[in-house]
Design an enzyme around this catalytic site. Structure first.
Site, PDB file in Angstrom:
ATOM      1  N   CYS A   1      38.586  57.403  35.862  1.00 40.39           N
ATOM      2  CA  CYS A   1      39.829  58.007  36.313  1.00 40.39           C
ATOM      3  C   CYS A   1      40.572  57.094  37.278  1.00 40.39           C
ATOM      4  O   CYS A   1      40.690  57.382  38.471  1.00 40.39           O
ATOM      5  CB  CYS A   1      39.539  59.352  36.955  1.00 40.39           C
ATOM      6  SG  CYS A   1      38.978  60.506  35.731  1.00 40.39           S
TER       7      CYS A   1
ATOM      8  N   ARG B   1      26.539  32.095  37.784  1.00 41.87           N
ATOM      9  CA  ARG B   1      27.404  32.440  36.660  1.00 41.87           C
ATOM     10  C   ARG B   1      27.113  31.581  35.423  1.00 41.87           C
ATOM     11  O   ARG B   1      27.026  32.088  34.300  1.00 41.87           O
ATOM     12  CB  ARG B   1      28.867  32.221  37.069  1.00 41.87           C
ATOM     13  CG  ARG B   1      29.880  32.532  35.992  1.00 41.87           C
ATOM     14  CD  ARG B   1      31.264  31.963  36.370  1.00 41.87           C
ATOM     15  NE  ARG B   1      31.630  32.290  37.727  1.00 41.87           N
ATOM     16  CZ  ARG B   1      32.157  33.448  38.120  1.00 41.87           C
ATOM     17  NH1 ARG B   1      32.403  34.385  37.227  1.00 41.87           N
ATOM     18  NH2 ARG B   1      32.444  33.673  39.385  1.00 41.87           N
TER      19      ARG B   1
END
Ligand SMILES: *Cc1c(COP(=O)(O)O)cnc(C)c1O
Length: 432
Positions: A362, A294
């Protein structure tokens, strides 16, 4: 001014990354778009390996954890800096291999590697395989014998440190799917067995205590625990463990209020602890490995979106919808991770509103974030989400049959595509 030091504002009032106008990037390559600043990636890699030299006499390697962001160009950049790689699947290994990465500088991880993966790792000659459990040791020993090889291995150890509590605790982590437990004697028994194996060479021990950790103390404590175990192995089995891999997990700034310790300070303090413990315990200084993921990829990257609909629900909230979402940016729906966002073409203006940035999938939970301070965003504006270089592209999906965005690297004022945008034909590529 912004969370990542490579972001700025140009004369046009547009947000720039590595000196390149993000509004122009959106125009040229389309949105959603991942943009990574190559110089920033290189700079962070150097901060780690220069500190390793300075505080630990260079007796070790920095292995970039490629699960944070993997593609062939990223592998080439890491290789050109002389650093190593950590891979967790045959896919990540294959990417590195095809990019011409020196495979002897690769550590191969995974808590449930398949025989196919182990064979491939041995075949391409990875530097070491980090063995997670006893059945893997047995399978690898058999595979190596069959291939007439003797790979170096490390054992993944659960040092019993939970760095994810407010004040980290030294218990609890026995409940993890990764690695051998120390407390139960499981790790010691495994070491005993590995020493007697003919076709693997136990070259080191590994631990990884978590991710996005701001404190240095848990890393110091992990080093102490691991060195204690190395001393026990030496004293009771007469076997010298030569490598100590302390994993990754160094925290970065996603929001302005985050205040992670500088990487240099981690390396200085942890190196100090390793030296001290070694002299106290009478053991040789091991080669030290770290696996930052990261911290190298995230601050170098941003994601660009185009704003579509804006919905103001009186007394409730304002939704600003963008042309991407959880498919390219899954960390909010997975972990509730927060990011800084900027309207790239209005970067000079004040962030006068607090909005919910919604994706186009959705799912009601498909959000980039809630309560995000933002300039007044309207249809057609470009939104930049900051510090998205890690665990976004690498975790992206084709949910709703969305096409994965392109990845563009900027470098010294220029930009180039390193991963192409998926086409509609890519979407049906494997359909019969
Ligand atoms: C994920 C992981 C890393 C990298 O972690 P970051 O938090 O991205 O630095 C390093 N080593 C291992 C074994 C990992 O699983």
């Amino acid at each position: 001014m912004f969370v990542s030091e490579n972001l700025d504002i140009n004369n046009a009032g547009h947000l720039t990354i590595g000196g390149v106008d993000t509004v122009e990037l959106a125009k040229e390559y389309g949105t959603p778009l991942y943009v990574m600043d190559e110089q920033m990636i290189r700079k962070t890699l150097r901060r780690f390996h220069d500190s390793m030299k300075k505080y630990y006499n260079g007796k070790g390697e920095v292995h970039y954890a490629s699960k944070a962001f993997s593609c062939m160009e990223m592998c080439r950049v890491v290789a050109s800096e002389g650093d190593g790689l950590d891979a967790v699947s045959i896919g990540e290994l294959y990417t590195a291999y095809k990019a011409g990465f020196p495979m002897d500088k690769v550590g191969f991880h995974g808590n449930n590697k398949t025989d196919e993966e182990l064979r491939f790792a041995v075949e391409v000659g990875v530097g070491h395989i980090i063995v997670d459990n006893i059945s893997e040791l047995h399978r690898l020993e058999a595979i190596a014998a069959e291939m007439q090889a003797k790979p170096d291995i490390m054992f993944r150890i659960k040092p019993g440190i939970d760095a994810h509590t407010h004040d980290f605790v030294k218990t609890g982590q026995i409940d993890s799917k990764f690695g051998f437990a120390l407390e139960t004697g499981e790790a010691f028994e495994a070491v005993k067995e590995a020493i007697s194996c003919k076709n693997v060479n136990l070259s080191g021990l590994h631990c990884h205590i978590g991710s996005q950790i701001f404190d240095i103390a848990p890393f110091e404590e992990a080093a102490r625990v691991m060195l204690g175990f190395i001393a026990k192995i030496k004293n009771e089995l007469g076997f010298e463990v030569k490598g100590l891999n302390l994993g990754g997990g160094f925290g970065i700034k996603y929001l302005n209020e985050h205040d992670p310790a500088p990487f240099e300070v981690y390396l200085e303090r942890v190196s100090g602890v390793v030296r001290e413990e070694c002299s106290k315990l009478g053991i040789e200084l091991p080669a030290m490995y770290i696996e930052p993921g990261r911290s190298i990829a995230a601050p170098a990257g941003i994601t660009l979106y185009t704003v579509g609909a804006r919905k103001e629900i009186p007394n409730i909230r304002t939704y600003v919808s963008v042309d991407g979402g959880m498919a390219d940016s899954p960390r909010y729906i997975l972990y509730g991770s927060e990011y800084e966002a900027i309207v790239a073409n209005k970067a000079k203006e004040e962030r006068s509103e607090k909005v919910t940035i919604a994706g186009k999938c959705c799912e009601s939970g498909d959000l980039i974030g809630e309560n995000m301070p933002l300039q007044h965003a309207e249809s057609g504006d470009i939104i930049a989400v900051c510090a998205t270089g890690a665990y976004n592209y690498s975790m992206s999906s084709n949910y709703n049959r969305l096409q994965k965005p392109a990845v563009v690297f900027v470098n010294e004022g220029k930009s180039s595509v390193v991963v192409k945008r998926e086409t509609l034909d890519d979407i049906i590529r494997n359909d019969i």
